[in-house]
Write a protein that holds these residues in place. Structure first.
Motif, PDB file in Angstrom:
ATOM      1  N   VAL A  17      15.750   0.257  44.729  1.00 46.72           N
ATOM      2  CA  VAL A  17      14.446   0.543  45.374  1.00 46.72           C
ATOM      3  C   VAL A  17      13.891   1.881  45.485  1.00 46.72           C
ATOM      4  O   VAL A  17      14.838   2.907  45.222  1.00 46.72           O
ATOM      5  N   VAL A  18      12.790   2.185  45.119  1.00 44.81           N
ATOM      6  CA  VAL A  18      12.261   3.361  45.159  1.00 44.81           C
ATOM      7  C   VAL A  18      10.958   3.700  45.982  1.00 44.81           C
ATOM      8  O   VAL A  18       9.967   2.848  46.058  1.00 44.81           O
ATOM      9  N   LEU A  19      11.145   4.639  46.983  1.00 45.68           N
ATOM     10  CA  LEU A  19       9.929   5.047  47.884  1.00 45.68           C
ATOM     11  C   LEU A  19       9.426   6.449  47.102  1.00 45.68           C
ATOM     12  O   LEU A  19      10.129   7.314  47.267  1.00 45.68           O
ATOM     13  N   LYS A  20       8.174   6.536  46.808  1.00 51.74           N
ATOM     14  CA  LYS A  20       7.647   7.542  46.297  1.00 51.74           C
ATOM     15  C   LYS A  20       7.846   8.804  47.075  1.00 51.74           C
ATOM     16  O   LYS A  20       7.845   8.453  48.603  1.00 51.74           O
ATOM     17  N   GLY A  21       7.722  10.134  46.732  1.00 50.12           N
ATOM     18  CA  GLY A  21       7.956  11.300  47.570  1.00 50.12           C
ATOM     19  C   GLY A  21       6.988  11.299  48.857  1.00 50.12           C
ATOM     20  O   GLY A  21       7.502  11.469  49.899  1.00 50.12           O
ATOM     21  N   GLU A  22       5.803  10.904  48.579  1.00 52.23           N
ATOM     22  CA  GLU A  22       4.620  10.948  49.417  1.00 52.23           C
ATOM     23  C   GLU A  22       4.953   9.879  50.611  1.00 52.23           C
ATOM     24  O   GLU A  22       4.609  10.048  52.064  1.00 52.23           O
ATOM     25  N   GLU A  23       5.434   8.891  50.209  1.00 53.37           N
ATOM     26  CA  GLU A  23       5.792   7.596  51.033  1.00 53.37           C
ATOM     27  C   GLU A  23       6.922   7.943  52.107  1.00 53.37           C
ATOM     28  O   GLU A  23       6.941   7.906  53.240  1.00 53.37           O
ATOM     29  N   PHE A  24       7.943   8.593  51.448  1.00 53.33           N
ATOM     30  CA  PHE A  24       9.088   8.971  52.215  1.00 53.33           C
ATOM     31  C   PHE A  24       8.828  10.147  52.961  1.00 53.33           C
ATOM     32  O   PHE A  24       9.537  10.363  54.048  1.00 53.33           O
ATOM     33  N   ARG A  25       7.883  11.107  52.697  1.00 55.30           N
ATOM     34  CA  ARG A  25       7.658  12.229  53.410  1.00 55.30           C
ATOM     35  C   ARG A  25       6.689  11.836  54.805  1.00 55.30           C
ATOM     36  O   ARG A  25       7.410  12.545  55.933  1.00 55.30           O
ATOM     37  N   LYS A  26       6.422  10.722  55.146  1.00 58.55           N
ATOM     38  CA  LYS A  26       6.007  10.288  56.314  1.00 58.55           C
ATOM     39  C   LYS A  26       7.328  10.019  57.326  1.00 58.55           C
ATOM     40  O   LYS A  26       7.053  10.426  58.472  1.00 58.55           O
ATOM     41  N   TYR A  27       8.178   9.428  56.567  1.00 53.57           N
ATOM     42  CA  TYR A  27       9.389   9.155  57.473  1.00 53.57           C
ATOM     43  C   TYR A  27      10.081  10.372  58.000  1.00 53.57           C
ATOM     44  O   TYR A  27      10.266  10.900  59.035  1.00 53.57           O
ATOM     45  N   PHE A  28      10.308  11.438  56.988  1.00 54.35           N
ATOM     46  CA  PHE A  28      10.757  12.729  57.092  1.00 54.35           C
ATOM     47  C   PHE A  28       9.941  13.644  58.185  1.00 54.35           C
ATOM     48  O   PHE A  28      10.550  14.087  59.022  1.00 54.35           O
ATOM     49  N   ASP A  29       8.691  13.498  57.841  1.00 59.97           N
ATOM     50  CA  ASP A  29       7.773  14.560  59.006  1.00 59.97           C
ATOM     51  C   ASP A  29       7.965  13.875  60.418  1.00 59.97           C
ATOM     52  O   ASP A  29       7.821  14.506  61.249  1.00 59.97           O
TER      53      ASP A  29
END
Length: 343
Positions: A17-29
């Protein structure tokens, strides 16, 4: 999110599974924003510290870990829904090195897809045998007499009288045993009981035939991990049973199986059959639209609860009782529906 699916030889499934950087960024933020709100800095009320100051107090590594856990949990749920999977063991997750994206592998064990074959004709034939056997059930006088003898000999007050009268049942004995006026009444009750037991045995035989039919008509692979887990559960149940009966486990194996390996081989076969039976019955429930209503579960729970001693009631796990009641009712309905199938 992108992912690939690989089916392993042991029946488990691996997803890359790969979540693109911008997609994962939402979780991190989201995680960072929450942690900023929890920061306590001298001179500021909790939750009112300016963001540019509070950010310095946030542990970025912990925030990343929490964000990754959340992203994996949510994305994996989406994957299981899209692939119509019911997981039976906790997923094994491994984060992979990726500087730009959240990249992970996850291995899951899921219930196999069960597609029923054309089973109704064979089930109907089994039912035909069953109903003919029911018609042929009879109770011989010898069976009644044997039960009478056991009943008399099991009661101390009748033993001496039985010796004198060669276990002849009298009206007086019958009245002492229960709500019977005559010996004939008691014998009729015994006859009805034996007949009922024979009917139950025939029903059990028919259900076993039906299950074998369903299994033979339904081909699907069982994950090795699922079989092994079920086998271990059976083994633990056996150990607990032996322990409660004060029977030595090693001696039991020597006497009945020669070696633990042979015991495990036997339990593995049992585990596979139990799993297949469970899965085909679940598929039948879906096929025949079997439903269990809340009021039925509550009624079943109450029946079981009332039968328990007062002391035992305090220790009853209500969720387990509910699950057990649900399963009992569901199986009852499944077999009733199957037993009503006719040619």
């Amino acid at each position: 999110m992108n992912y690939t699916k690989i089916k392993n030889k042991d029946g488990s499934i691996k997803f890359d599974v790969v979540l693109k950087g911008e997609e994962f960024r939402k979780y991190f933020d989201e995680v960072v924003a929450y942690k900023i709100g929890e920061v306590e800095v001298k001179g500021f009320r909790k939750g009112h510290t300016p963001k540019d100051i509070a950010i310095a107090y946030v542990d970025k590594d912990k925030a990343f870990t929490e964000a990754a856990e959340k992203a994996v949990r949510i994305s994996l749920k989406k994957i299981t829904v899209e692939n119509n999977l019911t997981l039976v063991t906790p997923p094994e997750v491994k984060l992979l090195e990726d500087k730009e994206n959240l990249h992970y592998e996850v291995t899951v064990v899921a219930l196999p897809e069960v597609i029923l074959g054309d089973f109704k004709k064979d089930v109907a034939l089994s039912n035909e045998i069953f109903y003919k056997e029911l018609e042929n059930i009879s109770v011989a006088d010898e069976e009644i007499q044997k039960a009478v003898e056991w009943l008399i000999n099991s009661r101390k007050e009748f033993k001496e009288e039985a010796k004198k009268n060669e276990t002849i049942l009298t009206d007086e004995m019958a009245q002492k045993i229960g709500d019977f006026k005559t010996a004939h009444d008691l014998k009729e009750s015994i006859k009805e009981g034996i007949e009922a037991e024979k009917k139950i045995r025939e029903a059990d035989k028919n259900r076993a035939r039906i299950i074998d039919t369903l299994i033979s008509k339904t081909l699907f692979d069982l994950p090795d991990m699922l079989i092994n887990k079920t086998m271990e559960n059976l083994k633990n149940d056996l150990k607990n049973s032996l322990e409660s009966g004060k029977i030595d486990y090693s001696e039991y194996i020597k006497k009945n199986y020669e070696s633990e390996k042979k015991l495990e081989e036997s339990l593995k076969k049992q585990a596979e059959k139990e799993l297949r039976a469970h899965l085909v019955l679940e598929a039948v429930a879906k096929e025949l639209d079997i439903k269990v209503e809340d009021n039925e579960i509550e009624e079943e729970m109450n029946k079981i609860f009332i039968k328990q001693p007062e002391v035992a009631r305090k220790n009853i796990n209500l969720q387990q009782l509910k699950d057990f009641s649900y399963g009992t009712i569901k199986n009852r309905k499944i077999f009733k529906a199957l037993e009503n199938i006719k040619i």
